[in-house]
Scaffold this motif. Structure first.
Motif, short mmCIF file in Angstrom:
data_model
loop_
_atom_site.label_atom_id
_atom_site.label_comp_id
_atom_site.label_asym_id
_atom_site.label_seq_id
_atom_site.Cartn_x
_atom_site.Cartn_y
_atom_site.Cartn_z
N GLU A 88 43.21 43.06 35.33
CA GLU A 88 41.80 43.04 35.75
C GLU A 88 41.21 44.45 35.75
OE1 GLU A 88 41.88 39.10 38.69
OE2 GLU A 88 42.34 41.09 39.50
N ILE A 89 41.99 45.42 36.19
CA ILE A 89 41.52 46.82 36.19
C ILE A 89 41.27 47.29 34.76
CG2 ILE A 89 42.20 49.20 36.67
CD1 ILE A 89 43.69 48.18 39.12
N LYS B 167 37.69 52.53 40.65
CA LYS B 167 38.27 51.35 41.31
C LYS B 167 39.42 51.75 42.22
CE LYS B 167 38.66 47.20 42.50
NZ LYS B 167 37.61 46.64 43.39
N THR C 208 39.66 43.69 48.31
CA THR C 208 40.31 42.83 47.32
C THR C 208 41.07 43.70 46.32
OG1 THR C 208 38.58 41.17 47.55
CG2 THR C 208 39.92 41.10 45.53
N ASP D 127 48.10 43.79 47.96
CA ASP D 127 47.53 42.45 48.07
C ASP D 127 48.27 41.65 49.14
OD1 ASP D 127 45.66 40.42 47.02
OD2 ASP D 127 47.49 39.40 46.39
N PRO E 140 42.80 44.13 42.78
CA PRO E 140 42.87 43.53 41.44
C PRO E 140 44.26 43.70 40.83
CG PRO E 140 41.87 45.70 41.32
CD PRO E 140 42.14 45.46 42.78
N THR E 141 44.55 42.92 39.81
CA THR E 141 45.78 43.09 39.04
C THR E 141 45.58 44.21 38.01
OG1 THR E 141 45.10 41.53 37.32
CG2 THR E 141 46.23 40.61 39.26
N GLU F 167 51.79 48.31 39.07
CA GLU F 167 51.63 46.87 39.30
C GLU F 167 52.27 46.43 40.61
OE1 GLU F 167 52.32 42.56 37.06
OE2 GLU F 167 53.26 44.38 36.24
N ASP G 87 40.85 45.46 32.01
CA ASP G 87 39.76 44.71 31.36
C ASP G 87 38.41 45.29 31.75
OD1 ASP G 87 41.51 43.05 30.10
OD2 ASP G 87 41.26 41.35 31.48
N LYS G 88 38.25 45.61 33.03
CA LYS G 88 36.98 46.16 33.48
C LYS G 88 36.74 47.53 32.87
CE LYS G 88 34.24 47.15 37.60
NZ LYS G 88 34.19 47.11 39.10
#
Length: 324
Positions: free
Chosen positions: A11-12, A56, A5, A146, A7-8, A139, A14-15
């Motif tokens: 998302e990366i 990640k 999966t 994806d 991530p955007t 990005e 934020d984590k």
């Protein structure tokens, strides 16, 4: 190809930033000299964020196999479907981001050690800004991966040790029906061109020999450079996998293509794949046909079968040939 999966960038980040905050909050509870505490906390926040984001990116890079190490069939399949160069470029961008984040982690660890605690918060904001800039720069590469994940999700699993028989011919000549008759596969069959949108595989075993039968998408009578992606997938299967080819004619021409065009396609395949043995099948013999007309296109009578894949007529003879 198993792509995890993707991530955007948000998302990366934020984590990474969330985990960085948790690590910093945990350090606040520990006994640290007052003049060191502020910069230790902010250093932990930045280092943790970098490590989480690096982990990640690395998990994505580690999950995608080296394209050069794949079988040539898969290399060509990926190239046709999403583009090998585009895939390498996207993975290279993630690798670049990983390297820059590792540099930032080292750079800001040194910087915090030389910085008074009262300036630690501003240094942390500066570091986070640079981290965010790096991640946002990839990005489009994350978006591409994806996209590749969705396009390659159904990439066929090939047994390269099995004897492989490839079924080829124009659209709607009965390839999928034949596959269903001579193997355990249950492909979609419908009366319109390009029913088969991807390579379908059936397996059977005869006399302890594993046999893999591949139904290719319908080929059209035109040069390879003019073929679409569906047709190119069929060419890839023929080129890299076939131990023998079952070429199907529709003598009834109910497929919508004249026998002359079907014959021209056969000649193209014979020219490109001259070393691969070909069995010639005239299908749909359950429909009334002009035998004299059909015989004009029979070059090798000893290697030609007249069958009805729908009714099962001639299937035993095909199985005998496959078992040789």
């Amino acid at each position: 190809m198993m792509i995890p999966t993707i991530p955007t960038p948000d998302e990366i980040l934020d984590k990474g930033f969330s985990r960085g905050k948790k690590a910093a909050d945990l350090l606040r509870t520990q006994k640290i000299p007052k003049h060191l505490k502020g910069k230790k906390i902010e250093e932990r926040r930045v280092v943790t964020a970098c490590q989480v984001i690096k982990d990640k990116l690395k998990s994505i890079l580690d999950a995608v196999p080296e394209i050069e190490e794949l079988h040539p069939f898969y290399q060509d399949y990926i190239d046709i479907t999403v583009g090998v160069d585009s895939m390498k470029q996207a993975l290279g961008a993630l690798n670049w981001a990983y390297g820059i984040l590792a540099q930032l982690e080292r750079e800001y660890s040194r910087k915090f050690k030389r910085t008074p605690s009262e300036r630690a918060s501003s240094i942390q904001r500066e570091a986070y800004g640079r981290i965010a800039s790096v991640v946002n720069k990839i990005e489009k590469d994350l978006d591409f991966l994806d996209f590749a994940k969705s396009k390659l999700r159904n990439m066929p699993t090939i047994d390269f040790e099995a004897t492989t028989i490839v079924i080829a011919g124009f659209p709607n000549v009965g390839k999928s029906t034949l596959l269903r008759q001579i193997s355990g596969a249950d492909p979609q069959v419908a009366d319109y061109p390009f029913t088969t949108k991807g390579i379908q595989i059936g397996h059977t075993e005869r006399h302890w020999k594993s046999i893999q039968i591949i139904d290719t998408p319908g080929l059209l009578d035109r040069p390879v450079l003019e073929m679409n992606d569906i047709e190119l997938n069929a060419i890839v299967a023929l080129e890299h996998l076939a131990d023998a080819i079952l070429f199907i004619f529709d003598g009834s021409e109910t497929c919508g293509f004249h026998l002359e065009s079907q014959y021209n396609l056969l000649k193209q395949i014979e020219k490109i794949f001259g070393e691969i043995p070909i069995i010639y099948l005239f299908n749909k013999m359950d429909i009334e046909q002009d035998k004299e007309y059909i015989n004009q296109f029979v070059d090798d009578p000893e290697n030609t079968l007249f069958i009805s894949a729908l009714d099962g007529e001639g299937i035993d003879k095909i199985n005998e040939i496959i078992n040789r």
